[in-house]
Design an enzyme around this catalytic site. Structure first.
Site, PDB file in Angstrom:
ATOM      1  N   LYS A 266       0.839  -1.194   0.000  1.00  0.00           N
ATOM      2  CA  LYS A 266       0.000   0.000   0.000  1.00  0.00           C
ATOM      3  C   LYS A 266       0.877   1.247   0.000  1.00  0.00           C
ATOM      4  CE  LYS A 266      -2.845   2.864   2.898  1.00  0.00           C
ATOM      5  NZ  LYS A 266      -2.260   3.996   2.179  1.00  0.00           N
TER       6      LYS A 266
ATOM      7  N   GLU B 180       9.713   1.653  10.652  1.00  0.00           N
ATOM      8  CA  GLU B 180      10.602   2.811  10.435  1.00  0.00           C
ATOM      9  C   GLU B 180       9.759   4.047  10.664  1.00  0.00           C
ATOM     10  OE1 GLU B 180      13.761   2.539   9.925  1.00  0.00           O
ATOM     11  OE2 GLU B 180      13.819   0.387   9.569  1.00  0.00           O
TER      12      GLU B 180
ATOM     13  N   CYS C 170      12.675  12.056   6.732  1.00  0.00           N
ATOM     14  CA  CYS C 170      12.755  11.615   8.136  1.00  0.00           C
ATOM     15  C   CYS C 170      14.154  11.828   8.698  1.00  0.00           C
ATOM     16  CB  CYS C 170      12.349  10.155   8.242  1.00  0.00           C
ATOM     17  SG  CYS C 170      13.286   9.116   7.108  1.00  0.00           S
TER      18      CYS C 170
ATOM     19  N   GLU D 214       8.085  16.098  16.275  1.00  0.00           N
ATOM     20  CA  GLU D 214       8.454  16.091  14.853  1.00  0.00           C
ATOM     21  C   GLU D 214       7.564  17.077  14.097  1.00  0.00           C
ATOM     22  OE1 GLU D 214       7.439  12.644  12.384  1.00  0.00           O
ATOM     23  OE2 GLU D 214       9.460  12.707  11.555  1.00  0.00           O
TER      24      GLU D 214
HETATM   25  P1  NAD Z   1       1.530   7.970   8.210  1.00  0.00           P
HETATM   26  O1  NAD Z   1       1.892   7.145   9.370  1.00  0.00           O
HETATM   27  O2  NAD Z   1       0.386   8.895   8.301  1.00  0.00           O
HETATM   28  O3  NAD Z   1       1.196   7.034   6.945  1.00  0.00           O
HETATM   29  C1  NAD Z   1       2.116   6.077   6.464  1.00  0.00           C
HETATM   30  C2  NAD Z   1       1.350   4.987   5.741  1.00  0.00           C
HETATM   31  O4  NAD Z   1       0.556   4.273   6.682  1.00  0.00           O
HETATM   32  C3  NAD Z   1       0.372   5.511   4.689  1.00  0.00           C
HETATM   33  O5  NAD Z   1       0.380   4.644   3.584  1.00  0.00           O
HETATM   34  C4  NAD Z   1      -0.954   5.465   5.424  1.00  0.00           C
HETATM   35  O6  NAD Z   1      -2.071   5.371   4.593  1.00  0.00           O
HETATM   36  C5  NAD Z   1      -0.778   4.198   6.239  1.00  0.00           C
HETATM   37  N1  NAD Z   1      -1.662   4.090   7.415  1.00  0.00           N
HETATM   38  C6  NAD Z   1      -2.269   5.076   8.099  1.00  0.00           C
HETATM   39  N2  NAD Z   1      -3.001   4.565   9.118  1.00  0.00           N
HETATM   40  C7  NAD Z   1      -2.812   3.224   9.093  1.00  0.00           C
HETATM   41  C8  NAD Z   1      -3.270   2.153   9.891  1.00  0.00           C
HETATM   42  N3  NAD Z   1      -4.070   2.340  10.936  1.00  0.00           N
HETATM   43  N4  NAD Z   1      -2.861   0.910   9.591  1.00  0.00           N
HETATM   44  C9  NAD Z   1      -2.016   0.684   8.569  1.00  0.00           C
HETATM   45  N5  NAD Z   1      -1.565   1.661   7.751  1.00  0.00           N
HETATM   46  C10 NAD Z   1      -1.951   2.924   8.008  1.00  0.00           C
HETATM   47  O7  NAD Z   1       2.855   8.726   7.778  1.00  0.00           O
HETATM   48  P2  NAD Z   1       3.030   9.815   6.638  1.00  0.00           P
HETATM   49  O8  NAD Z   1       2.414  11.083   7.109  1.00  0.00           O
HETATM   50  O9  NAD Z   1       2.636   9.234   5.325  1.00  0.00           O
HETATM   51  O10 NAD Z   1       4.626   9.971   6.604  1.00  0.00           O
HETATM   52  C11 NAD Z   1       5.334  10.849   7.410  1.00  0.00           C
HETATM   53  C12 NAD Z   1       5.964  10.122   8.580  1.00  0.00           C
HETATM   54  O11 NAD Z   1       6.779   9.062   8.100  1.00  0.00           O
HETATM   55  C13 NAD Z   1       6.878  11.003   9.389  1.00  0.00           C
HETATM   56  O12 NAD Z   1       6.652  10.757  10.752  1.00  0.00           O
HETATM   57  C14 NAD Z   1       8.269  10.532   8.997  1.00  0.00           C
HETATM   58  O13 NAD Z   1       9.267  10.745   9.958  1.00  0.00           O
HETATM   59  C15 NAD Z   1       8.032   9.092   8.771  1.00  0.00           C
HETATM   60  N6  NAD Z   1       9.083   8.512   7.925  1.00  0.00           N
HETATM   61  C16 NAD Z   1       9.997   7.679   8.501  1.00  0.00           C
HETATM   62  C17 NAD Z   1      11.017   7.149   7.731  1.00  0.00           C
HETATM   63  C18 NAD Z   1      12.047   6.213   8.328  1.00  0.00           C
HETATM   64  O14 NAD Z   1      12.763   5.589   7.573  1.00  0.00           O
HETATM   65  N7  NAD Z   1      12.119   6.078   9.631  1.00  0.00           N
HETATM   66  C19 NAD Z   1      11.101   7.471   6.381  1.00  0.00           C
HETATM   67  C20 NAD Z   1      10.147   8.337   5.839  1.00  0.00           C
HETATM   68  C21 NAD Z   1       9.129   8.849   6.612  1.00  0.00           C
END
Ligand code: NAD
Length: 480
Positions: free
Chosen positions: A173, A248, A282, A384
């Site tokens: 996804k 992550e 991130c 963050e």
């Molecule tokens: P998010 O957690 O809102 O969404 C990430 C993914 O999870 C999306 O595809 C979303 O649709 C899905 N999702 C949302 N709710 C869910 C649930 N209940 N069950 C399963 N999947 C679900 O994050 P975002 O806003 O898309 O991304 C930004 C965040 O990602 C920031 O906190 C950033 O630091 C983090 N990030 C971390 C890394 C790393 O390598 N550690 C890399 C990139 C981004």
């Protein structure tokens, strides 16, 4: 209006309920295509296709799996311009950045794991003439990969590639905020001859698509990149089902600049580690600590350079910052500037929404922002923000800066600028961080362990770590 489609069982298909969501181009602030609003029924279809394909794919010789993945990598490169433009339109990032970083890295991810699997070996343990043990590493079965919007195709392929290389079938996804390149990628998989069902890409919202992936009893491992709160929700449902989990999550990374650094290099790289991809990486260093003897000199030079950055049309080659990914996210980032001021901070540069002209007048643009005068433990310095906003603070001693750097709930990446080898090795050991970059930032060797400590995640991606995650071990013990 163009419709993005799911990729299930080798075909591009509509969601079962025929419902769609609007997908926005953040540079113009308007809907430009539609994305499947899929649900658990589509996940069931994807899972069934993956489960059916597993026996064939897991028995396909590694060399053959590798060849197909290499073809996908070639196709990504052949379509680089189209993919880079699509990534920019969906996410708001400059096309130049997508063309130099995101899309080449997606091809590298495929190629890296396509070849890594050919070199993947397992251990054997001999027991002094009594027995010999060897470790078999087997693919898990059907696995789930869920990715965020900030580096869409880059992070999507970073998960899918090791899962496929090690013989698993995948239900994946992408973020609903940036679905376009995952859709184009599914077309490339068809073109490359990836057998049907091996990879299934299902679009939609977190609760209706991500959640059924994490709760599906047949999906035995979840690789997730995204926010810490979402990671926590996933762990809550997946842990009692005994699923393997790789998480992550978020970061609040320190960028520590000692007085003995190479000033020009530290300044040049700090511009990138602060504002690349509109600060939505991130790994960006959002808390800048500068040793007091060079604090004012560094601050003034940094502010002057930041004021010269161009926020503008992502298609222009001289644009430094494109649009923030969505209206909601822009509002969140701006609310932190407000909070910083309430907490006693002074805005040295930026702080405002940028109003562009013409077609871009409704776009979500924001000035790169530097804030001074905040305590290290205030909310602005602990939470963050994930946008083009950094704070800058002086420090006096190594011990003090390590304490301040380690004070957040996060521990993803840290950057250290010093010419002193002793100091860099001491900080490498004392910073609570999954990654420490010394005199550089975002230098990535795909073989190295990648991930965070504390609330930045669980587990490590990268190199053989990722192949280990996507395999189960069996120890075979043979009595001699
Ligand atoms: P998010 O957690 O809102 O969404 C990430 C993914 O999870 C999306 O595809 C979303 O649709 C899905 N999702 C949302 N709710 C869910 C649930 N209940 N069950 C399963 N999947 C679900 O994050 P975002 O806003 O898309 O991304 C930004 C965040 O990602 C920031 O906190 C950033 O630091 C983090 N990030 C971390 C890394 C790393 O390598 N550690 C890399 C990139 C981004």
């Amino acid at each position: 209006m163009e419709k993005i489609l799911n990729y299930i069982n080798g075909a591009l298909v509509e969601p079962i309920n025929n419902a769609y969501l609007d997908n926005y181009n953040p540079s113009i602030g308007k809907v430009y295509n539609q994305i499947p609003d899929s649900n658990e029924k589509d996940i069931d279809l994807g899972y069934n296709a993956a489960n059916e394909a597993f026996s064939g794919w897991s028995k396909t010789p590694k060399e053959e799996r590798s060849k197909i993945m290499m073809r996908i990598a070639d196709l990504i490169e052949e379509n680089l311009d189209e993919l880079a433009k699509a990534e920019s339109m969906d996410n708001g990032k400059p096309v130049k950045l997508a063309a130099h970083v995101d899309i080449p890295r997606a091809a590298s991810n495929m190629r890296f794991f396509a070849t890594a699997i050919l070199h993947y070996a397992s251990e054997s343990h001999e027991m002094d003439g009594v027995a010999i043990n060897y470790t078999l590493r087997k693919p898990i079965g059907v696995v789930g990969c869920i990715s965020p919007w900030n580096l869409p195709l880059y992070l999507f392929t970073w998960k899918i590639a090791p899962a496929l290389a090690s013989g698993n079938c995948v239900v994946a996804k992408p973020s609903e905020v940036t679905p376009m390149t995952a859709y184009l990628f599914s077309k490339l998989c068809v073109e490359a001859g990836l057998p049907k069902g091996v990879l299934n890409i299902i679009h939609g919202m977190g609760p209706s698509v991500g959640s059924p992936i994490t709760t599906h009893p047949g999906i035995k491992a979840i690789s997730f990149t995204g926010g810490t709160a979402t990671g926590k929700a996933i762990a809550k449902v997946a842990a009692p089902m005994f699923k393997k989990l790789s998480l992550e999550l978020g970061g609040k990374n320190p960028n520590i600049i000692f007085a003995d650094c190479d000033f020009d290099k530290a300044l040049k790289t700090t511009m990138l580690s602060s504002f690349a991809n509109q600060g939505q990486i991130c790994l960006c260093g959002s808390r800048i600590f500068v040793e007091r003897p060079i604090y004012e000199k560094f601050r003034d030079a940094f502010v002057a350079k930041t004021k010269q950055l161009k926020v503008g049309n992502p298609n222009d080659a001289d644009t430094n910052l494109g649009a923030i990914v969505s209206k909601a996210h822009l509002e969140k980032v701006l609310s932190y500037v407000q909070l910083a001021q309430e907490e006693g901070g002074t805005v040295l540069a930026g702080g405002n929404k940028v109003q562009l002209e013409g077609e871009l007048s409704e776009g979500y643009f924001m000035e790169p922002t530097i804030i001074e005068g905040l305590a290290f433990d205030c909310r602005t310095n602990q939470e963050e923000i994930f946008g083009p906003v950094v704070t800058i603070m002086p420090f006096d001693t190594e011990e003090e800066v390590v304490d301040m750097a380690n004070s957040t709930e996060y521990g993803l990446a840290a950057t250290v600028w010093t010419q002193d080898v002793g100091k860099s090795t001491r900080l490498g050991a004392s910073l609570a961080s999954g990654i420490v970059w010394v005199n550089c930032w975002l230098v990535r060797d795909l073989r190295t362990p990648f991930g965070g400590v504390k609330n930045s995640g669980v587990g490590r991606e990268g190199g053989f770590n990722a192949l280990n995650f996507f395999t189960e071990q069996t120890n075979v013990c043979i009595k001699l």
